[in-house]
Design a protein around this motif. Structure first.
Motif, PDB file in Angstrom:
ATOM      1  N   SER A 140       0.958  -1.182  -0.103  1.00  0.00           N
ATOM      2  CA  SER A 140       0.046  -0.033  -0.025  1.00  0.00           C
ATOM      3  C   SER A 140       0.825   1.382   0.075  1.00  0.00           C
ATOM      4  CB  SER A 140      -0.913   0.008   1.092  1.00  0.00           C
ATOM      5  OG  SER A 140      -0.192   0.028   2.393  1.00  0.00           O
ATOM      6  N   ASN A 141       2.047   1.109   0.631  1.00  0.00           N
ATOM      7  CA  ASN A 141       3.017   2.322   0.390  1.00  0.00           C
ATOM      8  C   ASN A 141       3.929   2.234  -0.682  1.00  0.00           C
ATOM      9  OD1 ASN A 141       1.951   3.361   2.926  1.00  0.00           O
ATOM     10  ND2 ASN A 141       3.234   1.778   4.067  1.00  0.00           N
ATOM     11  N   PRO A 142       3.953   3.031  -1.642  1.00  0.00           N
ATOM     12  CA  PRO A 142       4.886   3.135  -2.567  1.00  0.00           C
ATOM     13  C   PRO A 142       6.495   3.161  -2.361  1.00  0.00           C
ATOM     14  CG  PRO A 142       3.864   5.129  -2.781  1.00  0.00           C
ATOM     15  CD  PRO A 142       3.059   4.312  -1.781  1.00  0.00           C
ATOM     16  N   PRO A 143       7.239   2.832  -3.071  1.00  0.00           N
ATOM     17  CA  PRO A 143       8.625   2.913  -2.526  1.00  0.00           C
ATOM     18  C   PRO A 143       9.167   4.320  -2.575  1.00  0.00           C
ATOM     19  CG  PRO A 143       8.770   1.948  -4.616  1.00  0.00           C
ATOM     20  CD  PRO A 143       7.079   2.043  -4.290  1.00  0.00           C
ATOM     21  N   THR A 144       9.936   4.752  -1.783  1.00  0.00           N
ATOM     22  CA  THR A 144      10.605   6.294  -1.704  1.00  0.00           C
ATOM     23  C   THR A 144      11.582   6.236  -2.714  1.00  0.00           C
ATOM     24  OG1 THR A 144      12.400   5.680  -0.288  1.00  0.00           O
ATOM     25  CG2 THR A 144      10.317   6.222   0.817  1.00  0.00           C
ATOM     26  N   ALA A 145      12.044   7.560  -3.115  1.00  0.00           N
ATOM     27  CA  ALA A 145      13.184   7.750  -3.943  1.00  0.00           C
ATOM     28  C   ALA A 145      14.485   6.851  -3.842  1.00  0.00           C
ATOM     29  CB  ALA A 145      13.312   9.062  -4.256  1.00  0.00           C
ATOM     30  N   VAL A 146      14.754   6.722  -2.420  1.00  0.00           N
ATOM     31  CA  VAL A 146      15.934   6.093  -2.161  1.00  0.00           C
ATOM     32  C   VAL A 146      15.766   4.599  -2.020  1.00  0.00           C
ATOM     33  CG1 VAL A 146      17.298   5.370  -0.075  1.00  0.00           C
ATOM     34  CG2 VAL A 146      16.537   7.864  -0.522  1.00  0.00           C
ATOM     35  N   GLU A 147      14.588   4.139  -2.059  1.00  0.00           N
ATOM     36  CA  GLU A 147      14.225   2.572  -2.309  1.00  0.00           C
ATOM     37  C   GLU A 147      14.295   2.110  -3.654  1.00  0.00           C
ATOM     38  OE1 GLU A 147      11.436   1.695   1.819  1.00  0.00           O
ATOM     39  OE2 GLU A 147      10.648   2.586   0.016  1.00  0.00           O
ATOM     40  N   ARG A 148      13.776   3.394  -4.246  1.00  0.00           N
ATOM     41  CA  ARG A 148      13.711   3.013  -5.858  1.00  0.00           C
ATOM     42  C   ARG A 148      15.145   2.797  -6.369  1.00  0.00           C
ATOM     43  NH1 ARG A 148       9.189   6.502  -6.116  1.00  0.00           N
ATOM     44  NH2 ARG A 148      10.567   8.187  -6.458  1.00  0.00           N
ATOM     45  N   LEU A 149      16.000   3.737  -5.957  1.00  0.00           N
ATOM     46  CA  LEU A 149      17.464   3.498  -6.397  1.00  0.00           C
ATOM     47  C   LEU A 149      18.031   2.243  -5.989  1.00  0.00           C
ATOM     48  CD1 LEU A 149      18.566   7.334  -5.701  1.00  0.00           C
ATOM     49  CD2 LEU A 149      18.166   6.046  -8.003  1.00  0.00           C
ATOM     50  N   GLU A 150      17.713   1.940  -4.676  1.00  0.00           N
ATOM     51  CA  GLU A 150      18.443   0.602  -4.318  1.00  0.00           C
ATOM     52  C   GLU A 150      17.843  -0.638  -4.937  1.00  0.00           C
ATOM     53  OE1 GLU A 150      20.250  -2.515  -2.107  1.00  0.00           O
ATOM     54  OE2 GLU A 150      20.373  -0.105  -2.399  1.00  0.00           O
ATOM     55  N   LEU A 151      16.431  -0.450  -5.399  1.00  0.00           N
ATOM     56  CA  LEU A 151      15.998  -1.728  -6.062  1.00  0.00           C
ATOM     57  C   LEU A 151      16.470  -1.748  -7.577  1.00  0.00           C
ATOM     58  CD1 LEU A 151      11.904  -1.228  -5.424  1.00  0.00           C
ATOM     59  CD2 LEU A 151      13.499  -3.194  -4.816  1.00  0.00           C
ATOM     60  N   GLN A 152      16.694  -0.497  -8.298  1.00  0.00           N
ATOM     61  CA  GLN A 152      17.545  -0.327  -9.553  1.00  0.00           C
ATOM     62  C   GLN A 152      18.924  -0.943  -9.060  1.00  0.00           C
ATOM     63  OE1 GLN A 152      17.409   3.454 -10.635  1.00  0.00           O
ATOM     64  NE2 GLN A 152      15.151   3.604 -10.964  1.00  0.00           N
ATOM     65  N   ARG A 153      19.548  -0.750  -8.330  1.00  0.00           N
ATOM     66  CA  ARG A 153      20.957  -1.344  -8.021  1.00  0.00           C
ATOM     67  C   ARG A 153      20.899  -2.844  -7.860  1.00  0.00           C
ATOM     68  NH1 ARG A 153      23.984  -3.554  -4.486  1.00  0.00           N
ATOM     69  NH2 ARG A 153      22.304  -3.541  -2.922  1.00  0.00           N
ATOM     70  N   GLN A 154      19.984  -3.227  -7.016  1.00  0.00           N
ATOM     71  CA  GLN A 154      19.975  -4.804  -6.826  1.00  0.00           C
ATOM     72  C   GLN A 154      19.359  -5.612  -8.280  1.00  0.00           C
ATOM     73  OE1 GLN A 154      16.881  -5.242  -3.770  1.00  0.00           O
ATOM     74  NE2 GLN A 154      18.294  -4.440  -2.119  1.00  0.00           N
ATOM     75  N   MET A 155      18.714  -4.850  -9.094  1.00  0.00           N
ATOM     76  CA  MET A 155      18.427  -5.572 -10.322  1.00  0.00           C
ATOM     77  C   MET A 155      19.369  -5.431 -11.291  1.00  0.00           C
ATOM     78  SD  MET A 155      15.292  -6.680 -10.130  1.00  0.00           S
ATOM     79  CE  MET A 155      15.799  -7.240  -8.572  1.00  0.00           C
ATOM     80  N   LYS A 156      20.236  -4.533 -11.087  1.00  0.00           N
ATOM     81  CA  LYS A 156      21.466  -4.529 -11.883  1.00  0.00           C
ATOM     82  C   LYS A 156      22.451  -5.627 -11.456  1.00  0.00           C
ATOM     83  CE  LYS A 156      25.195  -1.558 -13.622  1.00  0.00           C
ATOM     84  NZ  LYS A 156      25.996  -0.414 -13.701  1.00  0.00           N
ATOM     85  N   ALA A 157      22.416  -5.672 -10.293  1.00  0.00           N
ATOM     86  CA  ALA A 157      23.376  -6.581  -9.598  1.00  0.00           C
ATOM     87  C   ALA A 157      23.019  -8.071  -9.841  1.00  0.00           C
ATOM     88  CB  ALA A 157      23.689  -6.516  -8.045  1.00  0.00           C
ATOM     89  N   ALA A 158      21.495  -8.170  -9.926  1.00  0.00           N
ATOM     90  CA  ALA A 158      21.014  -9.531 -10.501  1.00  0.00           C
ATOM     91  C   ALA A 158      21.303  -9.928 -11.798  1.00  0.00           C
ATOM     92  CB  ALA A 158      19.482  -9.575 -10.114  1.00  0.00           C
ATOM     93  N   GLN A 159      21.114  -9.015 -12.689  1.00  0.00           N
ATOM     94  CA  GLN A 159      21.445  -9.050 -14.122  1.00  0.00           C
ATOM     95  C   GLN A 159      23.101  -9.521 -14.119  1.00  0.00           C
ATOM     96  OE1 GLN A 159      20.552  -5.422 -16.037  1.00  0.00           O
ATOM     97  NE2 GLN A 159      18.350  -5.748 -15.957  1.00  0.00           N
ATOM     98  N   GLU A 160      23.679  -8.774 -13.662  1.00  0.00           N
ATOM     99  CA  GLU A 160      25.274  -9.193 -13.688  1.00  0.00           C
ATOM    100  C   GLU A 160      25.604 -10.617 -13.193  1.00  0.00           C
ATOM    101  OE1 GLU A 160      27.044  -5.861 -11.412  1.00  0.00           O
ATOM    102  OE2 GLU A 160      26.921  -4.400 -12.922  1.00  0.00           O
TER     103      GLU A 160
END
Length: 278
Positions: free
Chosen positions: A77-97
């Motif tokens: 119900s609570n959308p991710p904050t800007a900091v959380e979105r950046l962390e998610l992007q970092r994690q997805m990039k790490a997962a791709q690598e």
């Protein structure tokens, strides 16, 4: 990469048609796990998945067999904050690598196994039941026990994987081997080169025309192989010979063949069928 909306990542994995054979435990530690996809042969681990628990439950998964990749994120119900979105992007990039690194390991192991099996196989003869039924010759292929063995190489001639064809015509590839951009060649090109999907079609074309033919193994690999061949033979006339899948929705054989021809400035050859009313 496609994002799926499901309650859990396991639900998303099942919804994508990649359910695990047996139990798959994802703890959210961010480590990539390989698993056997339901329906795949015993011992194979073509499926992969990774799950992060912070800043929220999110992950990615896919199959090295099909080449597909999906992402998943827990809906709250609570959308991710800007900091959380950046962390998610970092994690997805790490997962791709991590996925890319593991895929390289898988393909390296498959390449080594392909070389050993190819060395063990002996030259096939026209007496093989599949070749007799298709009325084609054994052009550069080998046989291991009762299976035909076809080498898939890149434009530099390096062997990456093998295709096996049994007497009844069933086909399979060596687990984990690279297919994209790899092909099997029949003959040596002079002024033109034909490109098609399967061995039987390629052998028939070679017998009928005397021209060199490249086997892409499936329609989804036609564009990649066409581009690889154009790189290797920049001045050669490339003719993509389509499988005209008139009874399959979207006619994938013709669709991919047309795309391959357009991608390299090649010609397109399409078989015509006479439909007889029942």
């Amino acid at each position: 990469m496609r994002e799926l909306t499901c309650p859990t990542i396991l639900d998303a994995i099942r919804a994508a048609g990649l359910p695990p054979h047996g139990e798959l435990i994802l703890t959210g530690d961010g480590k990539l796990q390989r698993y056997r996809v339901e329906g795949d042969k015993a011992g194979s681990r073509n499926g992969w998945a990774v799950l992060h628990s912070q800043p929220m439950m999110a992950g990615a998964f896919g199959s090295w067999k099909t080449g597909e990749t999906h992402t998943w994120c827990e809906r709250t119900s609570n959308p991710p904050t800007a900091v959380e979105r950046l962390e998610l992007q970092r994690q997805m990039k790490a997962a791709q690598e991590a996925r890319a690194a593991e895929q390289l390991n898988v393909q390296t192991a498959a390449r080594e196994r392909a070389g050993k099996l190819w060395a063990l196989a002996h030259p096939a003869t026209n007496a093989h039941p599949y070749l007799q039924r298709k009325q084609i010759g054994a052009y550069g292929i080998r046989q291991l026990r009762d299976m035909l063995v076809i080498a898939a190489r890149d434009v530099h001639g390096d062997l990456h994987t093998l295709q096996f064809i049994s007497a009844d015509g069933s086909k399979r590839f060596l687990t984990g081997g690279r297919i994209t951009g790899c092909y099997f060649a029949i003959g040596r090109p002079v002024d033109s080169l034909l490109l098609c999907e399967g061995l039987a079609t390629a052998s028939t074309l070679h017998q009928a025309t005397g021209r060199a033919v490249a086997v892409a193994f499936n329609c989804g690999n036609l564009v990649a192989v066409a581009k690889a061949l154009r790189y290797k033979f920049p001045a050669l006339r490339l003719i993509v010979c389509a499988d005209n899948d008139i009874q399959t929705k979207g006619n994938p054989g013709l669709t991919h063949a047309r795309a391959a021809a357009q991608a390299v400035g090649g010609l397109l050859a399409v078989p015509r069928f006479t439909v007889v009313a029942a």
